[in-house]
Scaffold this motif. Structure first.
Motif, PDB file in Angstrom:
ATOM      1  N   ILE A   1     -55.467  34.108  37.269  1.00 45.04           N
ATOM      2  CA  ILE A   1     -56.051  35.148  38.133  1.00 45.04           C
ATOM      3  C   ILE A   1     -54.965  35.816  38.967  1.00 45.04           C
ATOM      4  N   ALA A   2     -54.072  34.994  39.535  1.00 48.15           N
ATOM      5  CA  ALA A   2     -52.963  35.536  40.332  1.00 48.15           C
ATOM      6  C   ALA A   2     -52.074  36.427  39.474  1.00 48.15           C
ATOM      7  N   PHE A   3     -51.798  35.985  38.237  1.00 50.56           N
ATOM      8  CA  PHE A   3     -50.951  36.779  37.336  1.00 50.56           C
ATOM      9  C   PHE A   3     -51.594  38.128  37.045  1.00 50.56           C
ATOM     10  N   ILE A   4     -52.886  38.135  36.773  1.00 51.08           N
ATOM     11  CA  ILE A   4     -53.592  39.388  36.458  1.00 51.08           C
ATOM     12  C   ILE A   4     -53.569  40.334  37.651  1.00 51.08           C
ATOM     13  N   ILE A   5     -53.774  39.788  38.854  1.00 46.09           N
ATOM     14  CA  ILE A   5     -53.743  40.624  40.063  1.00 46.09           C
ATOM     15  C   ILE A   5     -52.363  41.252  40.245  1.00 46.09           C
ATOM     16  N   PHE A   6     -51.317  40.450  40.081  1.00 46.04           N
ATOM     17  CA  PHE A   6     -49.953  40.964  40.222  1.00 46.04           C
ATOM     18  C   PHE A   6     -49.621  41.955  39.105  1.00 46.04           C
ATOM     19  N   LEU A   7     -50.155  41.710  37.912  1.00 46.24           N
ATOM     20  CA  LEU A   7     -49.918  42.621  36.785  1.00 46.24           C
ATOM     21  C   LEU A   7     -50.516  43.993  37.072  1.00 46.24           C
ATOM     22  N   VAL A   8     -51.736  44.008  37.567  1.00 45.82           N
ATOM     23  CA  VAL A   8     -52.399  45.274  37.897  1.00 45.82           C
ATOM     24  C   VAL A   8     -51.662  45.986  39.030  1.00 45.82           C
ATOM     25  N   GLY A   9     -51.294  45.222  40.071  1.00 48.88           N
ATOM     26  CA  GLY A   9     -50.558  45.812  41.188  1.00 48.88           C
ATOM     27  C   GLY A   9     -49.217  46.392  40.771  1.00 48.88           C
ATOM     28  N   SER A  10     -48.509  45.673  39.877  1.00 49.13           N
ATOM     29  CA  SER A  10     -47.210  46.170  39.388  1.00 49.13           C
ATOM     30  C   SER A  10     -47.386  47.421  38.543  1.00 49.13           C
ATOM     31  N   PHE A  11     -48.467  47.450  37.770  1.00 50.80           N
ATOM     32  CA  PHE A  11     -48.697  48.597  36.889  1.00 50.80           C
ATOM     33  C   PHE A  11     -48.939  49.874  37.681  1.00 50.80           C
ATOM     34  N   ILE A  12     -49.485  49.742  38.875  1.00 50.19           N
ATOM     35  CA  ILE A  12     -49.744  50.920  39.716  1.00 50.19           C
ATOM     36  C   ILE A  12     -48.436  51.634  40.072  1.00 50.19           C
ATOM     37  N   TYR A  13     -47.361  50.830  40.300  1.00 51.38           N
ATOM     38  CA  TYR A  13     -46.069  51.394  40.716  1.00 51.38           C
ATOM     39  C   TYR A  13     -45.034  51.365  39.591  1.00 51.38           C
ATOM     40  N   VAL A  14     -45.490  51.170  38.345  1.00 44.30           N
ATOM     41  CA  VAL A  14     -44.549  50.947  37.254  1.00 44.30           C
ATOM     42  C   VAL A  14     -43.673  52.175  36.965  1.00 44.30           C
ATOM     43  N   GLN A  15     -44.185  53.376  37.190  1.00 43.98           N
ATOM     44  CA  GLN A  15     -43.380  54.564  36.912  1.00 43.98           C
ATOM     45  C   GLN A  15     -42.180  54.659  37.846  1.00 43.98           C
ATOM     46  N   ASP A  16     -42.371  54.317  39.104  1.00 43.19           N
ATOM     47  CA  ASP A  16     -41.252  54.305  40.044  1.00 43.19           C
ATOM     48  C   ASP A  16     -40.244  53.220  39.674  1.00 43.19           C
ATOM     49  N   ILE A  17     -40.740  52.063  39.247  1.00 44.64           N
ATOM     50  CA  ILE A  17     -39.854  50.973  38.830  1.00 44.64           C
ATOM     51  C   ILE A  17     -39.072  51.382  37.578  1.00 44.64           C
ATOM     52  N   TYR A  18     -39.747  52.057  36.656  1.00 48.80           N
ATOM     53  CA  TYR A  18     -39.112  52.532  35.425  1.00 48.80           C
ATOM     54  C   TYR A  18     -37.953  53.475  35.747  1.00 48.80           C
ATOM     55  N   LYS A  19     -38.191  54.408  36.657  1.00 48.68           N
ATOM     56  CA  LYS A  19     -37.138  55.366  37.028  1.00 48.68           C
ATOM     57  C   LYS A  19     -35.940  54.647  37.655  1.00 48.68           C
ATOM     58  N   TRP A  20     -36.214  53.604  38.431  1.00 48.88           N
ATOM     59  CA  TRP A  20     -35.121  52.872  39.069  1.00 48.88           C
ATOM     60  C   TRP A  20     -34.302  52.099  38.037  1.00 48.88           C
ATOM     61  N   LEU A  21     -34.964  51.551  37.025  1.00 46.37           N
ATOM     62  CA  LEU A  21     -34.275  50.752  36.017  1.00 46.37           C
ATOM     63  C   LEU A  21     -33.366  51.598  35.122  1.00 46.37           C
ATOM     64  N   ILE A  22     -33.721  52.877  34.941  1.00 42.88           N
ATOM     65  CA  ILE A  22     -32.898  53.724  34.064  1.00 42.88           C
ATOM     66  C   ILE A  22     -32.012  54.685  34.865  1.00 42.88           C
TER      67      ILE A  22
END
Length: 248
Positions: A24-45
């Protein structure tokens, strides 16, 4: 037999509950991370000088899920450790409970340290080496999926490997392993470390050393930490026996 079956059923039910909480904790964190994933993607590249291509619409979603998954795993580490502690808690003494729960923040910190080492040290070194092989010979074109798979395969293992010292301390404190076992297994452990380093790095000496040396250092640190915990445990057992003798 019925009593044993009841105890086994209770343990399995408790284990099931702890696994569900962790998922349950993993799913919650997965959803939360997915909300900001585009910003994280830009930072990684941000430092990448090559354009990333996608071979289909679904590949974009797959890449986003890969990135979100790694972040969710990192954030779930302390939750999983706590649920593991809750599962073994009945078998521990009061002092062991206080000692082992103090490892949980360290697990998260070491996991992040391992990811950082893989991302900032190993990954750019290996990528630079591989790109140098293509200079003047090939036109490099990366797909997003292969690029991030390559990045994750080089960084994520270090997150888990850096947790070895604390895991060894925990297993020593509950009596599963001891420093003698680790010392006897040193040769085969070194062989496995070198083999792992060769498999996850390109075939050049510098990259192999860059990965092998930290892992060997981690193993030696684990042995020394296990010795400290083991001595404390023996001393505590000796003190308890002396107290019992005085009482009797």
């Amino acid at each position: 037999m019925p009593i044993q079956n009841m105890l086994l059923t209770e343990h399995l039910e408790e284990l099931r509950k702890r696994i569900i909480y962790t998922l349950i904790a993993f799913i919650i964190f997965l959803v939360g991370s997915f909300i900001y994933v585009q910003d994280i993607y830009k930072w990684l590249i941000r430092d990448l000088n090559h354009k990333l291509a996608v071979l289909g619409p679904s590949e974009i979603l797959w890449v986003y899920f890969m990135i979100s998954g790694v972040i969710a795993i990192a954030l779930t580490i302390p939750i999983a450790a706590y649920q593991t502690w809750r599962f073994v808690k009945p078998a521990l003494s009061e002092k062991e409970r206080k000692t082992t729960i103090s490892y949980i923040p360290g697990l998260f910190i070491l996991f992040i340290a391992g990811l950082s080492f893989g991302y900032f040290v190993v990954y750019p070194t290996v990528l630079k080496f591989l790109l140098s092989l293509s200079e003047g010979q090939f036109e490099t074109l990366f797909t997003s999926e292969k690029y991030f798979k390559f990045m994750i395969n080089l960084t994520l293992p270090f997150g888990f490997l850096f947790e070895i010292p604390l895991v060894v301390m925990f297993l020593t404190s509950i009596g599963i392993i001891n420093p003698r076992i680790l010392s006897k297994a040193r040769k085969i452990s070194y062989f496995l470390i070198v083999l792992t380093s060769v498999l996850i790095t390109p075939p050049d000496f510098i990259s192999d050393i860059l990965v092998t040396v930290p892992l060997i250092v981690l193993y030696e640190i684990s042995i020394n930490l296990s010795k400290i915990i083991y001595r404390k445990k023996l001393k505590q057992q000796s003190d308890n026996e002396m107290e019992l003798e005085q009482v009797s």
